[in-house]
Design a protein around this motif. Structure first.
Motif, PDB file in Angstrom:
ATOM      1  N   LYS A 112     -18.969   9.332  32.772  1.00 29.82           N
ATOM      2  CA  LYS A 112     -18.549   8.743  34.055  1.00 29.82           C
ATOM      3  C   LYS A 112     -19.240   7.556  34.314  1.00 29.82           C
ATOM      4  CE  LYS A 112     -17.462  13.403  35.795  1.00 29.82           C
ATOM      5  NZ  LYS A 112     -17.570  14.305  36.654  1.00 29.82           N
ATOM      6  N   GLY A 157     -19.784   4.232  37.148  1.00 28.85           N
ATOM      7  CA  GLY A 157     -19.202   3.992  38.524  1.00 28.85           C
ATOM      8  C   GLY A 157     -20.672   4.019  39.423  1.00 28.85           C
ATOM      9  N   GLY A 158     -20.344   3.846  40.897  1.00 27.84           N
ATOM     10  CA  GLY A 158     -21.327   4.202  41.624  1.00 27.84           C
ATOM     11  C   GLY A 158     -21.463   5.675  42.127  1.00 27.84           C
ATOM     12  N   PHE A 159     -22.309   5.851  43.046  1.00 25.75           N
ATOM     13  CA  PHE A 159     -22.538   7.278  43.543  1.00 25.75           C
ATOM     14  C   PHE A 159     -21.524   8.126  44.247  1.00 25.75           C
ATOM     15  CE2 PHE A 159     -24.172  10.103  46.753  1.00 25.75           C
ATOM     16  CZ  PHE A 159     -24.555  11.221  46.129  1.00 25.75           C
ATOM     17  N   GLN A 160     -21.124   8.949  44.008  1.00 28.40           N
ATOM     18  CA  GLN A 160     -19.853   9.884  44.686  1.00 28.40           C
ATOM     19  C   GLN A 160     -20.487  11.145  44.943  1.00 28.40           C
ATOM     20  OE1 GLN A 160     -16.644   9.810  41.790  1.00 28.40           O
ATOM     21  NE2 GLN A 160     -15.927   7.930  42.558  1.00 28.40           N
ATOM     22  N   GLY A 161     -20.086  11.683  46.272  1.00 25.49           N
ATOM     23  CA  GLY A 161     -20.763  13.207  46.441  1.00 25.49           C
ATOM     24  C   GLY A 161     -20.315  14.038  45.477  1.00 25.49           C
ATOM     25  N   LYS A 162     -20.920  15.364  45.607  1.00 30.39           N
ATOM     26  CA  LYS A 162     -20.317  16.379  44.481  1.00 30.39           C
ATOM     27  C   LYS A 162     -18.791  16.820  44.835  1.00 30.39           C
ATOM     28  CE  LYS A 162     -22.064  20.504  46.415  1.00 30.39           C
ATOM     29  NZ  LYS A 162     -20.920  21.818  46.079  1.00 30.39           N
ATOM     30  N   GLU A 163     -18.589  16.726  46.322  1.00 23.46           N
ATOM     31  CA  GLU A 163     -17.325  17.391  46.404  1.00 23.46           C
ATOM     32  C   GLU A 163     -16.192  16.399  45.762  1.00 23.46           C
ATOM     33  OE1 GLU A 163     -19.364  16.524  48.632  1.00 23.46           O
ATOM     34  OE2 GLU A 163     -20.006  18.305  49.651  1.00 23.46           O
ATOM     35  N   ILE A 164     -16.412  15.126  45.653  1.00 21.17           N
ATOM     36  CA  ILE A 164     -15.600  14.156  45.065  1.00 21.17           C
ATOM     37  C   ILE A 164     -15.373  14.196  43.531  1.00 21.17           C
ATOM     38  CG2 ILE A 164     -14.908  11.441  44.969  1.00 21.17           C
ATOM     39  CD1 ILE A 164     -15.997  11.066  47.586  1.00 21.17           C
ATOM     40  N   GLU A 165     -16.744  14.330  43.154  1.00 22.38           N
ATOM     41  CA  GLU A 165     -17.022  14.569  41.385  1.00 22.38           C
ATOM     42  C   GLU A 165     -16.172  15.555  41.176  1.00 22.38           C
ATOM     43  OE1 GLU A 165     -18.827  13.325  38.965  1.00 22.38           O
ATOM     44  OE2 GLU A 165     -19.338  11.501  40.048  1.00 22.38           O
ATOM     45  N   ASN A 200     -13.715  17.487  42.654  1.00 23.92           N
ATOM     46  CA  ASN A 200     -12.420  17.607  43.232  1.00 23.92           C
ATOM     47  C   ASN A 200     -12.391  18.990  44.123  1.00 23.92           C
ATOM     48  OD1 ASN A 200     -11.484  15.377  42.026  1.00 23.92           O
ATOM     49  ND2 ASN A 200     -10.921  16.482  40.194  1.00 23.92           N
TER      50      ASN A 200
END
Length: 149
Positions: free
Chosen positions: A126, A128-136, A138
């Motif tokens: 993966k 890219g930038g940081f994403q929350g665990k909910e987005i990671e 799904n």
């Protein structure tokens, strides 16, 4: 047994014992301090007087230094000087040390290949930038915050 005279008597006894133990502690501390002062002031640790002939001591020290063996840099065999490639250690000890190093390396290599988990090369990492665990993962954000899945 239940009279106040008996209870007051035991109180006096405990006060007397307490006073005696305090006195004993003070005497013990004074005794230890006196013993330490006696040891510090004793003449048992005074060095002996200097000898009258220091030249004898100097000569003895020079003789010891002259006969002391030096490092194992080289040795002489039949009149020719050779460098000691084994640093004064027996060749059998060097061979055993080499065997132990090779054997230990083989054990480490075998353990690494046996317990190694291969990396799956079909999945791209993966990026890219940081994403929350909910987005990671799904996940639904409202359900995650409310405690439901």
């Amino acid at each position: 047994f239940g009279s106040s005279e008996a209870s007051s008597h035991t109180c006096f006894v405990s006060d007397d014992l307490r006073a005696r133990s305090v006195d004993m502690a003070r005497l013990t501390a004074v005794g230890v301090l006196a013993a330490a002062l006696c040891l510090l002031r004793s003449i048992a640790f005074v060095p002996a007087p200097r000898s009258a002939a220091p030249s004898v001591e100097v000569a003895a020290g020079a003789a010891v230094l002259a006969t002391a063996p030096m490092g194992a840099d080289a040795f002489v065999f039949k009149g020719k000087e050779y460098f000691d490639v084994f640093y004064g250690i027996e060749p059998l000890a060097w061979a055993f040390c080499g065997f132990v190093i090779v054997y230990y390396g083989a054990v480490l290599k075998n353990a690494a290949t046996k317990y190694n988990i291969p990396v799956d090369k079909t999945i791209s990492p993966k990026v890219g930038g940081f994403q929350g665990k909910e987005i990671e993962n799904n996940e639904d954000m409202e359900a995650a915050h409310l405690g439901g899945n």
